[in-house]
Design an enzyme around this catalytic site. Structure first.
Site, mmCIF file in Angstrom:
data_model
loop_
_atom_site.group_PDB
_atom_site.id
_atom_site.type_symbol
_atom_site.label_atom_id
_atom_site.label_comp_id
_atom_site.label_asym_id
_atom_site.label_seq_id
_atom_site.Cartn_x
_atom_site.Cartn_y
_atom_site.Cartn_z
ATOM 1 N N THR A 1135 1.410 -0.131 2.006
ATOM 2 C CA THR A 1135 0.501 -0.810 1.072
ATOM 3 C C THR A 1135 -0.852 -1.119 1.688
ATOM 4 O O THR A 1135 -1.838 -1.263 0.963
ATOM 5 C CB THR A 1135 1.148 -2.111 0.579
ATOM 6 O OG1 THR A 1135 1.501 -2.919 1.706
ATOM 7 C CG2 THR A 1135 2.396 -1.816 -0.242
ATOM 8 N N CYS A 1136 -0.887 -1.253 3.031
ATOM 9 C CA CYS A 1136 -2.183 -1.552 3.636
ATOM 10 C C CYS A 1136 -3.133 -0.375 3.530
ATOM 11 O O CYS A 1136 -4.349 -0.533 3.665
ATOM 12 C CB CYS A 1136 -1.996 -1.951 5.103
ATOM 13 S SG CYS A 1136 -1.124 -0.708 6.077
ATOM 14 N N MET A 1137 -2.563 0.848 3.354
ATOM 15 C CA MET A 1137 -3.399 2.040 3.224
ATOM 16 C C MET A 1137 -3.316 2.647 1.834
ATOM 17 O O MET A 1137 -3.862 3.724 1.597
ATOM 18 C CB MET A 1137 -2.954 3.095 4.245
ATOM 19 C CG MET A 1137 -3.127 2.673 5.679
ATOM 20 S SD MET A 1137 -2.517 3.929 6.814
ATOM 21 C CE MET A 1137 -0.799 4.010 6.315
#
Length: 1168
Positions: A1135-1137
């Site tokens: 989710t961070c990317m």
């Protein structure tokens, strides 16, 4: 003696200074007078002036010839000096330019003609000066002779008066002992001699006059015929002599009271019952002589007016006010009041031949400017208001107002300005005056004026003309008043102590509070009703054709009422008058019809009330916008949408276009001064309220406020396209300027954001957030906070750890480590994705209605629970924390799925909620209130009181809507107030504390200026994004691929165990697995689409402006080597990317099953 001569010389100096003027250049060396005592010559040195033209002296003497008023002063002073010195004057002699030798010698040039020729110009100039000097000498001698003649004449007159006074006492007695009724006859010398020598400063003369008036009263009581008493049986033949006597006698009585007013101040306001008092005797004589039935009344009133009698009356009244204790307490009419009524009532009546007098000496200027006049003279108030008398004097004042002439006397004090006293007295009688069924005051000049207006088709109603005059006079005087903050009758509709405080400027209070209250009470609902009904009576607003422009009478009426109301709005509080204007008058329909006709004909008639080349639409809009805005606060949804009252939806669409064009013209094309520069507008000596600049600024404000309210109505139920509110000229240049502070575009964005499209404003908002994050990130790069959060205690852990952070720390980077239900930290490393998941989870937990901090409306919209304090002891701290959580989400650009109620979102904008917001909270209560609003029977029979019952968790409490509400019954008169107080209680008062603390936490991260450009509907979009489903095509267009799924190189970075991994791959065409994925996503339900977005991005809502603005862009990566491995793997994400790791499934059904299982498992974070 020397002191007397010195004083006398100073007065002579002053006289000549006055006569010659400051520009004079004459030279007067000194004046001599010779004493009769031998051997003594006294010289008075007056002054020395240099090079004076004596023409000024000549002008002075010509001025003095008709009336020797100034000469009287000079001669009296000269006599006083001479009498005190014990000498008598026998002559004047003037000596000028004495050089010591009276002979002139002839100059002889023994050497013949000079070698240097004289300059011709110098010779001519010298000749001219010599000629002027000779002329000046002749004029000086002539003036001296005239002054001597004046002095001698006055001396002779005074001597003659003394002789007549002595002879009068011998003939008629010192106390009029020898006087009988025949002494008042035309052949008697009694009155002729008395009026000749009478001097109001002489105590003996005043006593004689009092005795004369006493005898007059006695004879009138006996005979009852005052005409025969003065004229005998031959009045037509002797009327000239009789009129001359009676008018001088009446003036002498007033003059005697005025001169001795300080000694008689305790008697000035007594009634005729005290008939033996000297003051009453004199005033009752004036009453007798000015009886309207007498044939000479017109002559007397005209004579008194010319002799400036009203200024004498003003002094008498002001002196009498100082001794009100001596006033007759029986309530009877005083003799002074009776005399004023008789004098004032005659002027203008037909037949009347009274000459026109200087307005500065009139009744309206001298007497109506006395503070609280009607408290002293209630009978005069009745005569002034009911007898049609006010029409004459108001028209007289209107002429002065139009010419901007200052005709008022000097102010009594700073607390009692003359114009304010005049305004207060006029307003106090205006309601009665305008309510007259017809004008009974027959005036010749009024008929001439009306005939003029009829001739040019301007106004066809004398009654309407009177209302226009009243509006003009009131506007002129209201414009000079400082803003008044009187709050005597304010309704209790305050926001509460925890609500937003509006900054206001208060000017120093100079005017007397009671005078302020008199003016405030004067402009009451009854006055406005009468004035508007009179002005708009017969106008063409109901059935007029729109093919032609407004009629002249419409223009005159609109200009008068708009100017009056504009100044009133900016001077007085609006609590009482706005509802009357909105609901009990035809003001809104008439003004709209006027503006609509002008707009359709593309022609705006000029208004005389506006100066210069100001647009004519300014003044009507300055009134229409605030009144219609107030009406929209009161009107209900059925009236607006269904009944289309007061304007049809079609007309409202036209109105929006007009207002939008006007606002763009005022703010961008021809901008007004900035608000900071307009703060000095309250200083009316420099900035008048009817000035173009002031109205320009005011209209820009009220127009934007009305458009904002119309946009709110359109958001509730759309009746026009949202683009109708957008200015057509907004472009990229405007947007680029709007980002910068202190630019015109930035100011427009703050004042009228609806002119700019929503997407453009979102871009500006996003850039502001990015700039703030960048500024804060440079300071906090090494002060990151990392918190351990238990998933099953997410709210408690978040509150305990985040609520202690400072505002600066909240703006910085925050990283989260989740702890699962077994107490083990999840292996995922927070590169931003875990924090986004945390924000969504914390909002879901905290805003859940089961937690008790928020409640749901019938439409499942959230708002603060009024009874939250009964569940959580720290409920206000929780609301502060939740405000900061929501602010953090917006600050980081994270969308959270929280549907707030509109009336709660208005609190984030520090706005007030009204009746129309109540349906979203309690539709049933709203229906009951609307039933009361339209109830046709007697509401008092329903036994309702100004009390509301709160029911929270089974506990009922009563609260008063007003102080003493238990005893205030709801009636047809106060039902509107009751309805709005109930709405205010439910929408504002009950949640005021919760909303206030939530707002404080929210503003720690999101500045007020950032969200002011959005309305409540748009603010919900900023928080949660669009309510529509996932736009698969938009996501597909802005997707990157890696690991073998696309032919375009995709480079991205992920932070994993502090190493950078780069994926690059290219193939000739799109992979079949990717094609299947898009087909599956399109078939997903809305709920599954939201789950998918949350699975890959950490947030269930897509970016507000589309996936083009998702950072980093969405990417699909191949997760397994071949199809056999894919069967054993589920899709995973980073989710961070915003990365989806998708195995290469062989069928669409297999991909759909695996994907639904993955997004619905609600698993934690781990390495993948």
């Amino acid at each position: 003696m020397l002191k007397t001569l010195s004083t006398f010389s100073l007065w002579i100096h002053a006289l000549f200074s006055f006569c010659l003027g400051s520009s004079s250049t004459c030279s007067i060396d000194y004046v001599q007078y010779v004493s009769v005592q031998p051997g003594i010559v006294s010289v008075l040195i007056l002054s020395s002036f240099a090079n004076c033209y004596f023409s000024s002296m000549h002008k002075m003497l010509v001025m003095l010839q008709p009336s020797w008023k100034h000469a009287d002063c000079f001669i009296s002073l000269f006599e006083l000096a001479v009498e005190e010195s014990g000498r008598s004057v026998i002559g004047f002699s003037w000596r000028m330019f004495f050089s010591g030798d009276s002979s002139s010698r002839k100059r002889v040039d023994l050497g013949g003609r000079s070698s240097k020729e004289r300059d011709r110009k110098k010779l001519l100039e010298q000749t001219r000066l010599e000629r002027n000097q000779r002329l000046w000498l002749r004029q000086q001698n002539s003036a001296a002779l005239k002054i001597q003649k004046c002095f001698r004449g006055r001396k002779v007159v005074e001597a003659e008066r003394s002789k007549v006074r002595e002879q009068f006492c011998i003939t008629f007695g010192e106390h009029c002992q020898k006087v009988d009724r025949h002494c008042f006859g035309p052949d008697s010398e009694f009155l002729r001699q008395l009026l000749f020598f009478f001097n109001a400063q002489n105590v003996g003369d005043v006593a004689t006059l009092v005795e004369t008036c006493r005898l007059l009263h006695q004879n009138v009581q006996v005979s009852g015929d005052i005409v025969s008493l003065f004229a005998g049986m031959d009045y037509p033949l002797k009327h000239v002599f009789v009129e001359n006597k009676v008018k001088q006698l009446a003036y002498a009585c007033i003059q005697a009271v005025h001169q001795n007013r300080n000694q008689l101040k305790d008697q000035l306001l007594m009634s005729s019952d005290f008939s033996s008092i000297p003051t009453i005797i004199l005033l009752e004589t004036v009453v007798i002589l000015t009886d309207p039935k007498l044939p000479w009344v017109c002559k007397i009133v005209g004579y008194l007016s010319q002799r400036n009698t009203f200024s004498l009356i003003r002094d008498i009244v002001l002196t009498g006010k100082q001794s009100l204790k001596a006033r007759d307490s029986s309530g009877k009419r005083s003799s002074l009041e009776h005399a004023i009524i008789l004098i004032v009532s005659h002027i203008g009546q037909q037949p009347c031949f009274c000459p026109n007098i200087d307005p500065r000496c009139s009744f309206s200027s001298q007497v109506l400017t006395i503070p609280f006049l009607w408290q002293l003279f209630p009978y005069l108030k009745e005569a002034f208001s009911r007898g049609g008398l006010s029409e004459h004097y108001i028209h007289q004042m209107a002429l002065c107002a139009h010419s901007h002439a200052n005709v008022l006397p000097n102010d009594i004090s700073r607390e009692f300005p003359g114009f304010a006293c005049l305004l207060g007295n006029i307003l106090e009688t205006a309601t009665v005056t305008l309510s007259q069924p017809d004008c009974s005051f027959d005036m010749t000049y009024r008929h001439l004026i009306v005939s003029f207006f009829l001739k040019f088709h301007i106004v066809n109603d004398a009654y309407m003309l009177e209302a226009i005059d009243f509006a003009a006079v009131s506007t002129f005087m209201l414009e000079a008043l400082p803003p008044m903050k009187s709050s005597s009758n304010k309704e209790n509709l305050t926001l509460g102590e925890d609500e937003m405080d509006v900054d206001e400027e208060f000017t120093e209070e100079v005017m007397n509070r009671d005078l302020e209250q008199q003016i405030f009470n004067g402009i009451d609902p009854r006055l406005l009703l009468q004035l508007i009904n009179v002005l708009f009576r017969g106008t063409s607003h109901m059935n007029g054709s729109h093919n032609d422009g407004p009629h002249n009478k419409d223009v005159a009426a609109v200009g008068a009422i708009c100017a009056f109301l504009h100044v009133t709005f900016n001077t007085l509080p609006l609590e009482r008058i706005m509802t009357v204007l909105a609901y009990r008058t035809e003001l809104v329909p008439v003004l709209w019809n006027f503006m609509k006709r002008c707009h359709e004909n593309q022609s705006w008639p000029s208004l005389s009330e506006l100066s210069g080349d100001a647009p004519s639409w300014l003044l009507p809009l300055s009134i229409f916008c605030p009144v219609y805005k107030h009406m929209l606060m009161i009107v209900d949804n059925e009236e607006f949408y269904e009944q289309e009252k007061p304007l049809s939806l079609k007309d409202i669409r036209t109105l929006i276009i007009i207002l939008r064009q006007v606002l763009w013209q005022l703010l961008w094309v021809n901008p007004a001064k900035s608000p900071n520069s307009m703060k000095s507008a309250t200083n009316l000596s420099n900035h008048k309220r009817l000035s173009v600049e002031f109205i320009h600024h005011r209209v820009s404000i009220v127009t934007s406020e009305l458009l904002t309210q119309l946009q709110d109505w359109n958001n509730r139920r759309q009746f026009t396209s949202p683009s109708d509110f957008h200015a057509e000229a907004v472009d990229e240049i405007f947007i680029s300027q709007a980002v910068a502070v202190n630019t015109r575009a930035y100011d427009i964005l703050k004042q009228a954001p609806f002119l700019v499209p929503f997407t453009s404003r979102v871009k500006i908002f996003t850039s502001q957030l990015a700039a703030a994050r960048q500024r804060n990130g440079s300071r906090t790069v090494f002060t990151r906070h990392r918190f351990r959060i238990r998933r099953d205690h997410i709210f408690e852990d978040a509150f305990n750890q985040l609520s202690v952070l400072s505002e600066e720390d909240l703006r910085g980077l925050i990283r989260v480590t989740f702890v699962n239900e077994f107490g083990v930290e999840e292996a995922g490393i927070d590169g931003g994705g875990i924090f986004k998941d945390f924000m969504e989870n914390i909002t879901q937990a905290a805003f859940d209605v089961q937690y008790g901090l928020f409640k749901e409306t019938t439409n499942h919209l959230l708002y603060p629970n009024p009874g939250s304090g009964m569940i959580h002891e720290q409920h206000l701290q929780f609301f502060h924390f939740l405000g900061s959580v929501l602010g953090k989400a917006m600050f980081e650009g994270i969308l959270v799925d929280i549907p707030f109620a509109t009336f709660f979102l208005s609190k984030l904008k520090q706005k007030y909620n009204y009746l129309n917001d109540l349906p979203s909270l309690d539709p049933e209560l709203y229906r009951h209130l609307i039933f009361l609003k339209h109830f046709e029977g007697d509401l008092a029979e329903l036994e309702l009181y100004f009390v509301i019952v709160n029911n929270e968790y089974g506990e009922q409490t009563e609260e008063e809507l007003l102080p003493g509400g238990n005893d205030i019954r709801v009636t047809n008169e106060n039902v509107i107030t009751f309805i709005h107080l109930v709405a205010n209680h439910r929408l504002n008062f009950q949640i005021r504390q919760q909303s206030s603390h939530f707002l404080r936490g929210f503003q720690q991260l999101v500045q007020k200026d950032w969200i002011e450009m959005f309305n409540e509907h748009e603010l919900q979009l900023l928080i949660s994004g669009s309510l529509e489903g996932l736009d698969v095509d938009d996501l597909r267009t802005h997707t990157n691929y890696a690991g073998g799924y696309h032919d375009v190189s995709c480079t991205f970075e992920i932070w994993l165990t502090q190493k950078t991994i780069e994926f690059r791959n290219s193939f000739s065409q799109e992979h079949d697995v990717v094609e299947m994925l898009w087909e599956v996503l399109k078939k997903f339900s809305l709920e599954n689409q939201k789950k998918f977005l949350k699975f890959v991005t950490g947030c269930s809502r897509g970016p507000l402006l589309g996936f083009k603005y998702l950072e980093p862009q969405f990417c699909i990566q191949r997760a397994a080597g071949d199809a056999s491995e894919a069967l054993d793997r589920l899709p995973t994400s980073a989710t961070c990317m915003n990365l989806l790791k998708l195995p290469p499934y062989t069928s669409k059904e297999q991909l759909e099953m695996k994907l639904i299982y993955a997004i619905s498992a609600d698993a934690g974070f781990d390495l993948s």
